[in-house]
Design a protein around this motif. Structure first.
Motif, PDB file in Angstrom:
ATOM      1  N   HIS A 129      59.445  79.018  48.501  1.00 35.37           N
ATOM      2  CA  HIS A 129      58.944  79.979  47.517  1.00 35.37           C
ATOM      3  C   HIS A 129      60.054  80.713  46.762  1.00 35.37           C
ATOM      4  O   HIS A 129      59.941  81.899  46.462  1.00 35.37           O
ATOM      5  CB  HIS A 129      57.981  80.977  48.169  1.00 35.37           C
ATOM      6  CG  HIS A 129      56.891  80.309  48.941  1.00 35.37           C
ATOM      7  ND1 HIS A 129      55.889  79.588  48.333  1.00 35.37           N
ATOM      8  CD2 HIS A 129      56.673  80.220  50.280  1.00 35.37           C
ATOM      9  CE1 HIS A 129      55.098  79.084  49.253  1.00 35.37           C
ATOM     10  NE2 HIS A 129      55.548  79.447  50.443  1.00 35.37           N
ATOM     11  N   SER A 130      61.119  80.007  46.425  1.00 40.85           N
ATOM     12  CA  SER A 130      62.180  80.597  45.591  1.00 40.85           C
ATOM     13  C   SER A 130      61.646  80.804  44.183  1.00 40.85           C
ATOM     14  O   SER A 130      60.782  80.052  43.720  1.00 40.85           O
ATOM     15  CB  SER A 130      63.392  79.660  45.531  1.00 40.85           C
ATOM     16  OG  SER A 130      63.928  79.479  46.811  1.00 40.85           O
ATOM     17  N   PRO A 131      62.173  81.805  43.459  1.00 39.10           N
ATOM     18  CA  PRO A 131      61.747  81.983  42.060  1.00 39.10           C
ATOM     19  C   PRO A 131      62.161  80.770  41.230  1.00 39.10           C
ATOM     20  O   PRO A 131      63.164  80.114  41.518  1.00 39.10           O
ATOM     21  CB  PRO A 131      62.504  83.227  41.601  1.00 39.10           C
ATOM     22  CG  PRO A 131      63.146  83.819  42.801  1.00 39.10           C
ATOM     23  CD  PRO A 131      63.140  82.800  43.891  1.00 39.10           C
ATOM     24  N   THR A 132      61.405  80.513  40.189  1.00 40.05           N
ATOM     25  CA  THR A 132      61.706  79.388  39.303  1.00 40.05           C
ATOM     26  C   THR A 132      63.096  79.553  38.700  1.00 40.05           C
ATOM     27  O   THR A 132      63.512  80.657  38.359  1.00 40.05           O
ATOM     28  CB  THR A 132      60.660  79.311  38.180  1.00 40.05           C
ATOM     29  OG1 THR A 132      59.383  79.110  38.771  1.00 40.05           O
ATOM     30  CG2 THR A 132      60.951  78.168  37.218  1.00 40.05           C
ATOM     31  N   ASP A 133      63.815  78.445  38.590  1.00 38.61           N
ATOM     32  CA  ASP A 133      65.089  78.430  37.883  1.00 38.61           C
ATOM     33  C   ASP A 133      65.214  77.101  37.164  1.00 38.61           C
ATOM     34  O   ASP A 133      64.398  76.198  37.348  1.00 38.61           O
ATOM     35  CB  ASP A 133      66.279  78.709  38.815  1.00 38.61           C
ATOM     36  CG  ASP A 133      66.549  77.581  39.784  1.00 38.61           C
ATOM     37  OD1 ASP A 133      65.588  76.987  40.332  1.00 38.61           O
ATOM     38  OD2 ASP A 133      67.730  77.265  40.014  1.00 38.61           O
ATOM     39  N   VAL A 158      65.195  83.088  36.611  1.00 42.73           N
ATOM     40  CA  VAL A 158      63.978  83.520  35.939  1.00 42.73           C
ATOM     41  C   VAL A 158      64.200  84.772  35.089  1.00 42.73           C
ATOM     42  O   VAL A 158      63.532  84.972  34.075  1.00 42.73           O
ATOM     43  CB  VAL A 158      62.826  83.694  36.955  1.00 42.73           C
ATOM     44  CG1 VAL A 158      63.019  84.945  37.801  1.00 42.73           C
ATOM     45  CG2 VAL A 158      61.487  83.683  36.260  1.00 42.73           C
ATOM     46  N   CYS A 174      62.881  81.547  30.626  1.00 47.01           N
ATOM     47  CA  CYS A 174      63.187  82.723  31.443  1.00 47.01           C
ATOM     48  C   CYS A 174      62.621  83.968  30.778  1.00 47.01           C
ATOM     49  O   CYS A 174      62.278  83.953  29.590  1.00 47.01           O
ATOM     50  CB  CYS A 174      64.677  82.839  31.676  1.00 47.01           C
ATOM     51  SG  CYS A 174      65.650  83.110  30.186  1.00 47.01           S
TER      52      CYS A 174
END
Length: 180
Positions: free
Chosen positions: A97-101, A116, A177
Motif C-alpha cells: 500500500h505505498s503511495p502511487t509514484d 504523488v 502528481c
C-alpha cells in the motif's frame, strides 16, 4: 615458488608483452563473477583473488585480453536501452500500500522518480541480463534497487527486500502528481 613461475619460451610474444609494459600497461582488471586485480611482476601476472595469489606467465594475459574484448560489454548493453523501457511507468499495484509514484526512464541512462506530491528523485539505471538496476544518491546516502519486466514487457515488477511483496508498475502516458 608460485605455480606457473617459469619463463615463456616464445621471445616474440615476450617482446610484445614487454612493449605493452613500456607504454604503461601495468595491470589488468578482470571481472567475471568477482573483481580481481592483476599487477604485472616481471615476467608474470599475479592474480589476487580473496587472500590467495596465483602467478601465470604473461603470455596467458594475451588470450584473456582477447576473450575479454570479444565478450559483449556492459557499455554496449547500456548503449542499446530497449524502446519498450523508455517512458513513464506508474505504480499500479502494491500489496504494501505505498503511495502511487512514477518512474520515467530516459535514453541517456537516467531516471526520475516522481512521488504523488510531485517531489522528484533522480538517479541512473542500467540493464543487466534483462533486469533494470537503479542507483540513487540522496542526502549523502546511496540506495540501489532493481526491477524485472514481465515476459511481455508490459509491467515492471519490484519485490520489496523488507516484506518480499511484489509491486507492479505499468506504462502510462503522463505523470499525474498532486501538489508541489
Amino acid at each position: 615458488m608460485l605455480r606457473g613461475a617459469a619463463a615463456w619460451p616464445d621471445p616474440a610474444v615476450d617482446q610484445a608483452i614487454e612493449s605493452a609494459l613500456e607504454i604503461g600497461l601495468t595491470s589488468i582488471a578482470w571481472s567475471s563473477t568477482m573483481p580481481c586485480n592483476a599487477p604485472i611482476r616481471g615476467r608474470f601476472v599475479v592474480w589476487h583473488l580473496h587472500r590467495n595469489a596465483i602467478a601465470m606467465p604473461k603470455l596467458m594475459l594475451v588470450p584473456l585480453l582477447l576473450v575479454g574484448l570479444s565478450l559483449p560489454s556492459f557499455a554496449a548493453e547500456q548503449a542499446s536501452i530497449p524502446k519498450w523501457l523508455l517512458g513513464i511507468w506508474e505504480l499500479t499495484d502494491d500489496p504494501d500500500h505505498s503511495p502511487t509514484d512514477w518512474m520515467e526512464f530516459r535514453a541517456d541512462g537516467t531516471f526520475v522518480n516522481t512521488l504523488v506530491d510531485c517531489r522528484k528523485v533522480a538517479g541512473t539505471f542500467h540493464l543487466f541480463r534483462g533486469d533494470i538496476y537503479l542507483a540513487i544518491e540522496q542526502n549523502g546516502k546511496f540506495l540501489a534497487n532493481g526491477s524485472r519486466p514481465n515476459q511481455e514487457k508490459t509491467k515492471l515488477l519490484y519485490t520489496s527486500p523488507r516484506t518480499r511483496n511484489t509491486a507492479t508498475y505499468e506504462k502510462v502516458a503522463s505523470v499525474e502528481c498532486h501538489g508541489g
